[in-house]
Design a protein around this motif. Structure first.
Motif, short mmCIF file in Angstrom:
data_model
loop_
_atom_site.label_atom_id
_atom_site.label_comp_id
_atom_site.label_asym_id
_atom_site.label_seq_id
_atom_site.Cartn_x
_atom_site.Cartn_y
_atom_site.Cartn_z
N VAL A 1 -8.25 7.21 8.23
CA VAL A 1 -8.64 6.24 7.21
C VAL A 1 -7.95 6.56 5.88
CG1 VAL A 1 -10.56 5.38 5.82
CG2 VAL A 1 -10.84 5.66 8.29
N LEU A 2 -7.92 7.83 5.51
CA LEU A 2 -7.29 8.22 4.24
C LEU A 2 -5.80 7.91 4.26
CD1 LEU A 2 -9.05 11.65 3.52
CD2 LEU A 2 -9.66 9.39 2.67
N ASN A 3 -5.15 8.20 5.38
CA ASN A 3 -3.72 7.89 5.49
C ASN A 3 -3.46 6.39 5.40
OD1 ASN A 3 -3.09 10.61 5.80
ND2 ASN A 3 -3.22 10.54 8.03
N GLU A 4 -4.31 5.61 6.05
CA GLU A 4 -4.13 4.16 6.02
C GLU A 4 -4.33 3.60 4.62
OE1 GLU A 4 -5.76 0.13 8.34
OE2 GLU A 4 -6.61 2.11 8.79
N MET A 5 -5.32 4.12 3.89
CA MET A 5 -5.56 3.68 2.51
C MET A 5 -4.36 3.96 1.62
SD MET A 5 -9.45 5.03 2.07
CE MET A 5 -9.38 4.80 0.31
N ALA A 6 -3.80 5.17 1.75
CA ALA A 6 -2.64 5.52 0.94
C ALA A 6 -1.44 4.65 1.29
CB ALA A 6 -2.31 7.00 1.14
N GLU A 7 -1.27 4.36 2.57
CA GLU A 7 -0.14 3.54 2.99
C GLU A 7 -0.28 2.11 2.49
OE1 GLU A 7 2.10 2.19 7.14
OE2 GLU A 7 0.44 3.61 7.18
N ILE A 8 -1.49 1.57 2.52
CA ILE A 8 -1.72 0.20 2.06
C ILE A 8 -1.36 0.05 0.59
CG2 ILE A 8 -3.52 -1.52 1.59
CD1 ILE A 8 -4.89 -0.62 4.16
N THR A 9 -1.69 1.03 -0.21
CA THR A 9 -1.49 0.96 -1.67
C THR A 9 -0.19 1.62 -2.13
OG1 THR A 9 -2.76 3.01 -2.00
CG2 THR A 9 -3.99 0.94 -2.07
N GLN A 10 0.65 2.01 -1.16
CA GLN A 10 1.94 2.67 -1.47
C GLN A 10 1.74 4.00 -2.20
OE1 GLN A 10 4.38 -0.15 -3.55
NE2 GLN A 10 4.61 -1.49 -1.78
#
Length: 358
Positions: free
Chosen positions: A269-278
């Motif tokens: 989840v943390l990785n996906e959040m960072a990826e979504i927001t660049q």
């Protein structure tokens, strides 16, 4: 360099000329003698009778002083200003929000720091020495220590602080007062926001705070050691909203991924959040790794500045006024001196006439 605030005021320079050309001449009445044989006197002299007034005439020096004085008055009305050299000021172009997890799992003492021992030297002074032994501290203490060092190098950024547990709370709005920000961080304690982890809601609160800011460069750093268990909005959905508001999220997992239950960190989840927001996702299992994370963020997010250039302006309209007053006082002094000199000459003439008559 001199500039005028009201340059149109120099149109008033032609006002005396217009008055001279179009206004009637000023006449001053003076006392006169009446003689009974006025008509015979006119016939003898051949002069034509005039009205009982005389026109005042000025010499060239008086005209020059009056013109220069009027120029001083008009210049003061135009309000001259002295323009100084350009001054450049830089202010931060970024708002940096830091969200810290205060849930109960932050009390786990799995972070280590070099142990300091106090030794007494031969001269009787105390000295601190670093030993190979390690002292264990809880996760929140480690976060505080590393954050305090991190923000010292970001003195030009505006910092905000969100604390979250069962619910998120805005501990410090965006401010450039680093000392106050550090004091508010150091006053926080485990469990003061509840025992659960409302990770997604903390992001939602950060979005609402960012919306009140005019800065376009927006960065959110979130530190959590557990899985989201109390948010009304899932963290990934909150991250999508943050991306729509141009907010970049850096997630830092400081918990043990092998743990179970609420204390387990959902790295996916943390990785996906960072990826979504660049942004970027990090994992820190000890204080050294946490310090390295902030060093990496410093490289990824160098300080940015908005430059503001302006020239200081100092009004100098009082100088032409002072010059006008000086000319006026000097003229009064010269006239008074001239009158006194004439009186002295008249007195001396009368005295000489009296002596000659005797």
């Amino acid at each position: 360099m001199i500039e005028f605030v009201y340059p149109w005021a120099f149109v008033l320079i032609i006002l005396p000329l217009a008055v001279t050309l179009f206004a009637p001449a000023y006449k001053e009445r003076k006392s006169s003698l009446k003689v009974p044989y006025f008509a015979r006197l006119v016939d003898v002299t051949g002069e034509k009778p005039q009205s009982g007034a005389v026109l005042l005439n000025r010499n060239n020096l008086q005209r020059l002083l009056i013109a220069f004085s009027w120029l001083c008055i008009v210049t003061a009305i135009a309000k001259p200003e002295m323009i100084g050299a350009p001054i450049n000021q830089e202010k931060s172009a970024r708002d940096l929000m830091i969200a810290v997890d205060l849930s109960g799992s932050m009390s786990v003492e799995d972070f280590t720091l070099p142990k300091m021992i106090n030794e007494v030297t031969s001269d009787g002074n105390n000295s601190n020495t670093i030993t190979d032994k390690k002292q264990h501290i809880n996760r929140l203490v480690a976060v505080k220590q590393v954050l305090n060092n991190f923000v010292k190098g970001r003195e030009h950024d505006r910092l905000g602080l969100i604390l979250f547990g069962d619910a998120p709370y805005l501990q410090a709005p965006f401010t450039d007062d680093i000392t106050t920000w550090q004091a508010l961080l150091n006053e926080s304690d485990i469990g003061m926001a509840g025992q659960s982890t409302a990770f997604g809601d903390a992001i939602g609160l950060a979005i609402s705070v960012f919306e009140q800011s005019n800065t376009q460069n927006r960065v959110l750093i979130v530190l959590t050691d557990g899985n989201d268990t109390a948010s009304k909005v899932p963290p990934v959905e909150a991250a999508k909203v943050a991306a729509a508001h141009d907010i970049k999220i850096y997630t830092i997992a400081i918990g043990d991924p092998s743990a179970i239950g609420e204390e387990k960190v959902d790295l996916d989840v943390l990785n996906e959040m960072a990826e979504i927001t660049q942004g970027k996702s990090f994992q820190a299992l000890n204080s050294d790794e946490l310090l390295a994370v902030y060093a990496e963020i410093d490289k990824l997010e160098p300080q940015q500045f908005d430059s503001l250039s302006f020239r200081p302006r100092v009004s100098i309209h009082h100088y032409p006024i002072a010059l006008f007053v000086s000319i006026y006082l000097l003229a009064l002094f010269v006239v008074n001196l001239r009158i006194r000199w004439q009186l002295i000459q008249q007195t001396a003439q009368k005295s000489s006439d009296g002596v000659t008559h005797d």
